[in-house]
Design a protein around this motif. Structure first.
Motif, short mmCIF file in Angstrom:
data_model
loop_
_atom_site.label_atom_id
_atom_site.label_comp_id
_atom_site.label_asym_id
_atom_site.label_seq_id
_atom_site.Cartn_x
_atom_site.Cartn_y
_atom_site.Cartn_z
N LEU A 44 0.82 -1.20 0.00
CA LEU A 44 0.00 0.00 0.00
C LEU A 44 0.86 1.26 0.00
N ALA A 45 1.97 1.21 0.75
CA ALA A 45 2.85 2.38 0.85
C ALA A 45 3.53 2.71 -0.47
N ARG A 46 3.80 1.71 -1.29
CA ARG A 46 4.56 1.96 -2.51
C ARG A 46 3.74 1.82 -3.79
N ARG A 47 2.42 1.74 -3.66
CA ARG A 47 1.63 1.44 -4.85
C ARG A 47 1.68 2.56 -5.89
N ARG A 48 1.82 3.81 -5.45
CA ARG A 48 1.89 4.90 -6.43
C ARG A 48 3.17 4.77 -7.27
N LEU A 49 4.26 4.38 -6.63
CA LEU A 49 5.50 4.17 -7.36
C LEU A 49 5.35 3.05 -8.38
N ASP A 50 4.69 1.97 -7.97
CA ASP A 50 4.51 0.83 -8.86
C ASP A 50 3.63 1.16 -10.06
N GLN A 51 2.81 2.21 -9.94
CA GLN A 51 1.85 2.53 -11.00
C GLN A 51 2.18 3.83 -11.72
N LEU A 52 3.44 4.24 -11.70
CA LEU A 52 3.84 5.42 -12.46
C LEU A 52 3.95 5.02 -13.94
N ASN A 53 2.81 4.98 -14.58
CA ASN A 53 2.74 4.45 -15.94
C ASN A 53 2.86 5.57 -16.98
N SER A 54 4.09 5.98 -17.23
CA SER A 54 4.36 6.91 -18.32
C SER A 54 4.01 6.23 -19.64
N ALA A 55 4.04 6.99 -20.73
CA ALA A 55 3.71 6.40 -22.03
C ALA A 55 4.65 5.25 -22.37
N GLY A 56 5.96 5.45 -22.12
CA GLY A 56 6.92 4.39 -22.42
C GLY A 56 6.74 3.17 -21.55
N ARG A 57 6.53 3.41 -20.27
CA ARG A 57 6.33 2.28 -19.36
C ARG A 57 5.02 1.57 -19.65
N SER A 58 3.98 2.32 -19.99
CA SER A 58 2.71 1.70 -20.33
C SER A 58 2.86 0.76 -21.52
N LYS A 59 3.63 1.18 -22.52
CA LYS A 59 3.82 0.32 -23.70
C LYS A 59 4.56 -0.96 -23.33
N ARG A 60 5.56 -0.85 -22.46
CA ARG A 60 6.27 -2.06 -22.02
C ARG A 60 5.35 -2.97 -21.22
N GLU A 75 -7.70 -0.39 -15.99
CA GLU A 75 -6.91 -1.07 -14.96
C GLU A 75 -5.41 -0.86 -15.16
N HIS A 76 -5.01 -0.42 -16.35
CA HIS A 76 -3.59 -0.23 -16.67
C HIS A 76 -3.16 1.24 -16.58
N VAL A 77 -4.07 2.12 -16.20
CA VAL A 77 -3.78 3.56 -16.22
C VAL A 77 -2.85 3.97 -15.08
N GLY A 78 -3.12 3.52 -13.86
CA GLY A 78 -2.31 3.89 -12.69
C GLY A 78 -2.94 5.04 -11.92
N ILE A 79 -2.91 4.94 -10.60
CA ILE A 79 -3.62 5.88 -9.73
C ILE A 79 -3.29 7.33 -10.02
N TYR A 83 -5.14 8.98 -13.17
CA TYR A 83 -6.59 8.98 -13.36
C TYR A 83 -7.11 10.33 -13.83
N ARG A 84 -6.67 11.39 -13.18
CA ARG A 84 -7.16 12.70 -13.57
C ARG A 84 -6.77 13.01 -15.02
N ARG A 85 -5.54 12.64 -15.40
CA ARG A 85 -5.10 12.86 -16.79
C ARG A 85 -5.92 12.04 -17.75
N PHE A 86 -6.27 10.81 -17.40
CA PHE A 86 -7.08 9.96 -18.26
C PHE A 86 -8.44 10.58 -18.50
N PHE A 87 -9.11 10.99 -17.42
CA PHE A 87 -10.45 11.53 -17.59
C PHE A 87 -10.43 12.91 -18.25
N ARG A 88 -9.35 13.64 -18.06
CA ARG A 88 -9.22 14.90 -18.79
C ARG A 88 -9.08 14.62 -20.28
#
Length: 406
Positions: free
Chosen positions: A101-117, A248-252, A255-260
């Protein structure tokens, strides 16, 4: 032995028999009720199960170092989950969950490059694999079981009708953006059955090639296009936005960027429908084995984590539906098809891969049956009067489509 004491605290319902690496047999639980048994074959697996069971269980099963005995893997996992959901605890797991729980934001830093990987990790696999356990349309998301007696093909077709009805496709020629289009089935259906013009975007090169080929074979290349593109790069306004099984692949933190991005993609009178896995018991963390081997960067959010981001993006929530056991029924059919084609799948991959997928599918089905996972569908607009006053238009459109597309 620490693991012995951990199991004594965890297993209180049903009966679990464990054969340890040295041949010792021990039984845990009430001595009645559901029964399961397993063999822990190595000291390495035993250590992992002692200190980080959520990760080690799946890894040891993949390596053949844990084997169910006299029962299926599904029954073994079911017994563990039964006890977890009824107050049983593994001391190490509580501490590991706090760490996740403490590190979940780090695990979900899904930049465009990381998302593709991340997408390539799961979707850019052997082209035949998914056709061997999904429906003919390769819908890799929750189906819709109106009665519970549908075949997988019928339930996936019903899912597409259900979503199309919520998009309010009241006239032909509407322009649709499909974010995370998979192998193209939704986009092709919206064009063929509803007269829409669709652009599907994906980060998977494998899915892109298949989707383009399918559109060409269906004679729809003039109305359906597919692009290798991140949702953050879309710039053209459209009438409708649909996204199925991608959120589910967006990352916490995104979310705001996705909905924007959804808001910016919609015309003033546009409508969006987002379909995603969620959790009904509040925020949590992704199982570490699932994050490492199946969906890196993935997370299924609670609606309480999603709705504030929708509001801040300037979108209106016009409808929410929660599908409870539909995904459990979907995965049950996937598991059966996977088992029926296991030899073929093993020839394309290897036994370790098959064991990985078996563990994934069994655990996923159980998470929807017992662990608070569900699917939510949220309909969104920019304008308060973009849709009819009642939901009747959804029901009528779905009925008409079901008669036309049996």
């Amino acid at each position: 032995m620490l693991f012995h004491f951990a199991l004594k605290r965890l297993i209180r319902h049903g009966t679990l028999t464990v054969r340890y690496p040295d041949g010792t047999l021990r039984r845990y639980g009430s001595g009645s009720g559901p029964e399961a048994a397993m063999h822990i074959g190595t000291k390495r697996a035993l250590r992992g199960m002692t200190f980080n069971p959520a990760l080690a269980f799946g890894e040891a099963y993949m390596a053949g170092e844990i084997e169910p005995e006299g029962c299926s893997l599904f029954a073994l996992l079911d017994l563990f989950i039964l006890n977890m959901m009824n107050g049983g605890t593994h001391p190490a797991e509580r501490a590991m969950e706090m760490f996740r729980l403490a590190r979940r934001r780090l695990d979900q830093l899904n930049s465009a490059g990381r998302s593709k990987r991340n997408v390539a990790h799961h979707y850019d696999l052997n082209g035949r694999l998914y056709s061997l356990f999904l429906d003919r349309d390769r819908q890799y998301s929750c189906a819709y079981f109106a009665t519970g007696t549908e075949t997988l093909e019928q339930a996936q077709a019903a899912k597409k009708r259900h979503i199309a009805a919520k998009l309010h496709l009241h006239r032909p020629g509407l322009d649709i953006l499909d974010i995370g289009c998979g192998w193209g089935g939704m986009a092709i259906s919206l064009a063929r059955d509803w007269g829409a013009r669709v652009t599907g975007i994906t980060l998977s090169t494998e899915q892109l090639a298949v989707a383009r080929q399918r559109a060409e074979e269906a004679g729809l290349s003039d109305r359906v296009q597919f692009e290798l593109m991140d949702y953050r790069d879309w710039t053209r306004p459209v009438d409708r936005v649909v996204s199925v099984g991608m959120f589910e692949h967006v990352g916490i933190d995104h979310y705001r960027r996705f909905f924007r991005a959804v808001r910016d993609a919609l015309k003033e009178d546009g409508v969006a429908l987002i379909h995603a896995i969620g959790r009904s018991e509040g925020p949590g963390s992704t199982n570490p084995w699932l994050a490492k081997y199946i969906f890196p960067g993935g997370y299924s959010p609670a609606l309480s984590e999603v709705l504030p981001r929708i509001e801040k993006a300037g979108l209106l929530v016009t409808d929410i539906e929660v599908l409870r056991l539909h995904y459990a029924e979907t995965i049950a059919q996937w598991r059966a098809r996977f088992a029926g084609n296991r030899d073929t799948i093993a020839s394309l991959t290897d036994d370790r891969f098959c064991r990985m997928f078996e563990f994934y599918l069994a655990g996923a089905e159980l998470s929807f049956r017992h662990m608070g996972h569900m699917v939510w569908q949220v309909q969104l607009t920019r304008r308060i009067d973009a849709l009819p006053l009642t939901r009747d238009y959804m029901l009528e459109a779905e009925r008409v489509a079901a008669r036309a597309q049996p």
